[in-house]
Design a protein around this motif. Structure first.
Motif, PDB file in Angstrom:
ATOM      1  N   GLN A   1       8.169  -4.640  16.481  1.00 24.16           N
ATOM      2  CA  GLN A   1       9.348  -3.917  16.929  1.00 24.16           C
ATOM      3  C   GLN A   1      10.064  -3.377  15.706  1.00 24.16           C
ATOM      4  N   ALA A   2      10.698  -2.241  15.859  1.00 25.29           N
ATOM      5  CA  ALA A   2      11.425  -1.647  14.738  1.00 25.29           C
ATOM      6  C   ALA A   2      12.438  -2.638  14.200  1.00 25.29           C
ATOM      7  N   GLY A   3      12.493  -2.721  12.889  1.00 25.58           N
ATOM      8  CA  GLY A   3      13.471  -3.589  12.247  1.00 25.58           C
ATOM      9  C   GLY A   3      12.975  -4.994  11.991  1.00 25.58           C
ATOM     10  N   THR A   4      11.796  -5.339  12.449  1.00 22.63           N
ATOM     11  CA  THR A   4      11.282  -6.683  12.205  1.00 22.63           C
ATOM     12  C   THR A   4      10.450  -6.686  10.937  1.00 22.63           C
ATOM     13  N   GLU A   5      10.319  -7.837  10.333  1.00 27.17           N
ATOM     14  CA  GLU A   5       9.500  -7.968   9.137  1.00 27.17           C
ATOM     15  C   GLU A   5       8.038  -7.987   9.532  1.00 27.17           C
ATOM     16  N   HIS A   6       7.178  -7.554   8.638  1.00 23.11           N
ATOM     17  CA  HIS A   6       5.747  -7.615   8.884  1.00 23.11           C
ATOM     18  C   HIS A   6       5.057  -8.071   7.609  1.00 23.11           C
ATOM     19  N   THR A   7       3.871  -8.577   7.752  1.00 21.81           N
ATOM     20  CA  THR A   7       3.112  -9.032   6.596  1.00 21.81           C
ATOM     21  C   THR A   7       2.519  -7.824   5.886  1.00 21.81           C
ATOM     22  N   ALA A   8       2.720  -7.756   4.589  1.00 24.47           N
ATOM     23  CA  ALA A   8       2.182  -6.640   3.822  1.00 24.47           C
ATOM     24  C   ALA A   8       0.660  -6.714   3.807  1.00 24.47           C
ATOM     25  N   PRO A   9      -0.005  -5.593   4.041  1.00 23.74           N
ATOM     26  CA  PRO A   9      -1.462  -5.591   4.002  1.00 23.74           C
ATOM     27  C   PRO A   9      -1.967  -5.785   2.579  1.00 23.74           C
ATOM     28  N   CYS A  10      -3.171  -6.280   2.449  1.00 23.24           N
ATOM     29  CA  CYS A  10      -3.789  -6.364   1.136  1.00 23.24           C
ATOM     30  C   CYS A  10      -5.029  -5.475   1.134  1.00 23.24           C
TER      31      CYS A  10
ATOM     32  N   PRO B   1      13.150   5.077   9.365  1.00 19.10           N
ATOM     33  CA  PRO B   1      14.031   5.526  10.461  1.00 19.10           C
ATOM     34  C   PRO B   1      14.156   7.040  10.613  1.00 19.10           C
ATOM     35  N   ARG B   2      13.997   7.797   9.520  1.00 21.23           N
ATOM     36  CA  ARG B   2      14.152   9.250   9.611  1.00 21.23           C
ATOM     37  C   ARG B   2      12.850  10.010   9.765  1.00 21.23           C
ATOM     38  N   ASP B   3      11.721   9.334   9.637  1.00 26.59           N
ATOM     39  CA  ASP B   3      10.435  10.026   9.791  1.00 26.59           C
ATOM     40  C   ASP B   3       9.333   9.014  10.079  1.00 26.59           C
ATOM     41  N   THR B   4       9.025   8.831  11.346  1.00 21.27           N
ATOM     42  CA  THR B   4       7.919   7.950  11.702  1.00 21.27           C
ATOM     43  C   THR B   4       6.693   8.804  11.963  1.00 21.27           C
ATOM     44  N   CYS B   5       5.534   8.320  11.515  1.00 19.96           N
ATOM     45  CA  CYS B   5       4.298   9.050  11.740  1.00 19.96           C
ATOM     46  C   CYS B   5       3.106   8.123  11.534  1.00 19.96           C
TER      47      CYS B   5
ATOM     48  N   ASP C   1       1.439  -2.198   0.175  1.00 15.27           N
ATOM     49  CA  ASP C   1       2.490  -3.154   0.505  1.00 15.27           C
ATOM     50  C   ASP C   1       3.860  -2.487   0.649  1.00 15.27           C
ATOM     51  N   HIS C   2       3.875  -1.175   0.849  1.00 18.70           N
ATOM     52  CA  HIS C   2       5.148  -0.460   1.002  1.00 18.70           C
ATOM     53  C   HIS C   2       5.905  -0.993   2.213  1.00 18.70           C
ATOM     54  N   ARG C   3       7.200  -1.149   2.082  1.00 15.57           N
ATOM     55  CA  ARG C   3       8.003  -1.765   3.153  1.00 15.57           C
ATOM     56  C   ARG C   3       8.010  -0.956   4.453  1.00 15.57           C
ATOM     57  N   TRP C   4       7.750   0.339   4.409  1.00 16.37           N
ATOM     58  CA  TRP C   4       7.782   1.160   5.616  1.00 16.37           C
ATOM     59  C   TRP C   4       6.406   1.389   6.234  1.00 16.37           C
TER      60      TRP C   4
END
Length: 76
Positions: free
Chosen positions: A6-15, A30-34, A67-70
């Motif tokens: 869900q938007a705003g939740t933390e996720h595990t960074a991929p390796c 928040p300003r550009d999802t794709c 590992d980018h946060r977005w």
């Protein structure tokens, strides 16, 4: 399929081991999802992946850290 995300939740960074050529990723700023497709996988830790982004505002490709946060892996 974004199972449990869900938007705003933390996720595990991929390796690097989580990503192969053709992996589908999502940019959820928040300003550009794709969605994007990994074109080139990094060969060393700390390198960025080449990703083609299918953005309505700005379709492009470029190198992005896995590992980018977005960014989130959608499918492998």
């Amino acid at each position: 399929m974004m199972q449990g995300w869900q938007a705003g939740t933390e996720h595990t960074a991929p390796c690097m081991n989580d990503v192969t050529v053709g992996t589908l990723v999502r940019w959820y700023h928040p300003r550009d999802t794709c969605f994007g497709i990994v074109l080139e996988v990094p060969t060393q830790e700390g390198e960025s992946a080449m990703i083609h982004w299918a953005s309505k505002k700005n379709p492009h490709k470029g190198r992005y850290p896995l590992d980018h946060r977005w960014m989130q892996i959608i499918s492998k």
